[in-house]
Design an enzyme around this catalytic site. Structure first.
Site, PDB file in Angstrom:
ATOM      1  N   GLU A   6       0.827  -1.204   0.000  1.00 23.80           N
ATOM      2  CA  GLU A   6       0.000   0.000   0.000  1.00 23.80           C
ATOM      3  C   GLU A   6       0.867   1.262   0.000  1.00 23.80           C
ATOM      4  O   GLU A   6       0.536   2.252  -0.649  1.00 23.80           O
ATOM      5  CB  GLU A   6      -0.939   0.004   1.211  1.00 23.80           C
ATOM      6  N   GLU A  24       0.706   4.072  -2.875  1.00 23.85           N
ATOM      7  CA  GLU A  24       0.195   5.413  -2.560  1.00 23.85           C
ATOM      8  C   GLU A  24       1.276   6.485  -2.563  1.00 23.85           C
ATOM      9  O   GLU A  24       0.970   7.658  -2.796  1.00 23.85           O
ATOM     10  CB  GLU A  24      -0.508   5.406  -1.191  1.00 23.85           C
ATOM     11  N   PRO A  33     -14.858   1.822  14.974  1.00 25.40           N
ATOM     12  CA  PRO A  33     -16.299   1.592  14.904  1.00 25.40           C
ATOM     13  C   PRO A  33     -16.687   1.383  13.448  1.00 25.40           C
ATOM     14  O   PRO A  33     -16.096   2.000  12.561  1.00 25.40           O
ATOM     15  CB  PRO A  33     -16.894   2.884  15.453  1.00 25.40           C
ATOM     16  N   GLU A  62      -2.213  13.315  -3.018  1.00 31.53           N
ATOM     17  CA  GLU A  62      -1.088  14.166  -2.666  1.00 31.53           C
ATOM     18  C   GLU A  62      -0.317  13.425  -1.591  1.00 31.53           C
ATOM     19  O   GLU A  62      -0.895  12.623  -0.849  1.00 31.53           O
ATOM     20  CB  GLU A  62      -1.617  15.501  -2.112  1.00 31.53           C
TER      21      GLU A  62
END
Ligand SMILES: [Zn+2]
Length: 169
Positions: free
Chosen positions: A83, A87, A104, A136
């Protein structure tokens, strides 16, 4: 994703309302697996924190740790490195778990993680470039963080800072 209506074993109708949906025909209980999110805390030489601005919900437009979901059968550390590469363009070595955060469930959906593992990580190469779900990317002074999507980001940053203070870095 909305609640399932039919049993995946016998196509009977599911009864909701208890802790887990139960099939009205065969009686099978349908457990819902938690989604697992992973992310990394990466500091640059100046002690600034690597963040990405999210291009997707939840937290679209806000900043967060490079993070994503663990695929079925994927090692969590490998997922965190993947990841981060997708990214931010950076290659990282993923280290110890900084903390585990229970989240939650997002109302009416299961779009978010059910729990989130934040790892310490060290940049070992690559070129800083926003990609995938990030619009960004940048390093920020932990005292001047931009608006954050999730409380866990602030907590993880504070933990890293305390750790740095302890080891005199
Ligand atoms: Zn059934």
């Amino acid at each position: 994703m909305s609640l399932a209506t039919f049993c995946t074993s016998c196509a009977g109708r599911l009864v909701h309302g208890g802790r887990h949906p139960v099939c009205s025909h065969c009686g099978r209980t349908h457990h819902r697996d938690p989604k697992v999110g992973v992310g990394v805390v990466v500091l640059d030489q100046a002690g600034r924190l690597l963040l990405v601005r999210r291009g997707v919900r939840p937290g679209k437009g806000l900043w967060a740790l490079p993070a994503g979901f663990v695929d079925a059968g994927e090692d969590p550390r490998a997922a965190a490195a993947r990841e981060t590469r997708e990214e931010t363009g950076l290659l990282v070595e993923v280290g110890a778990v900084l903390d585990v955060y229970a989240l939650p469930s997002v109302r009416g959906s299961h779009g978010g993680a059910s729990f989130f593992l934040a790892f310490e990580a060290t940049s070992v190469g690559g070129t800083l470039t926003a990609g995938d779900d990030a619009v960004e990317v940048g390093f920020f002074d932990v005292d001047e963080l931009p608006e954050l999507a999730f409380p866990s980001t602030r907590d993880a940053a504070d933990r890293m800072r305390r750790r740095g203070a302890e080891t005199g870095q």
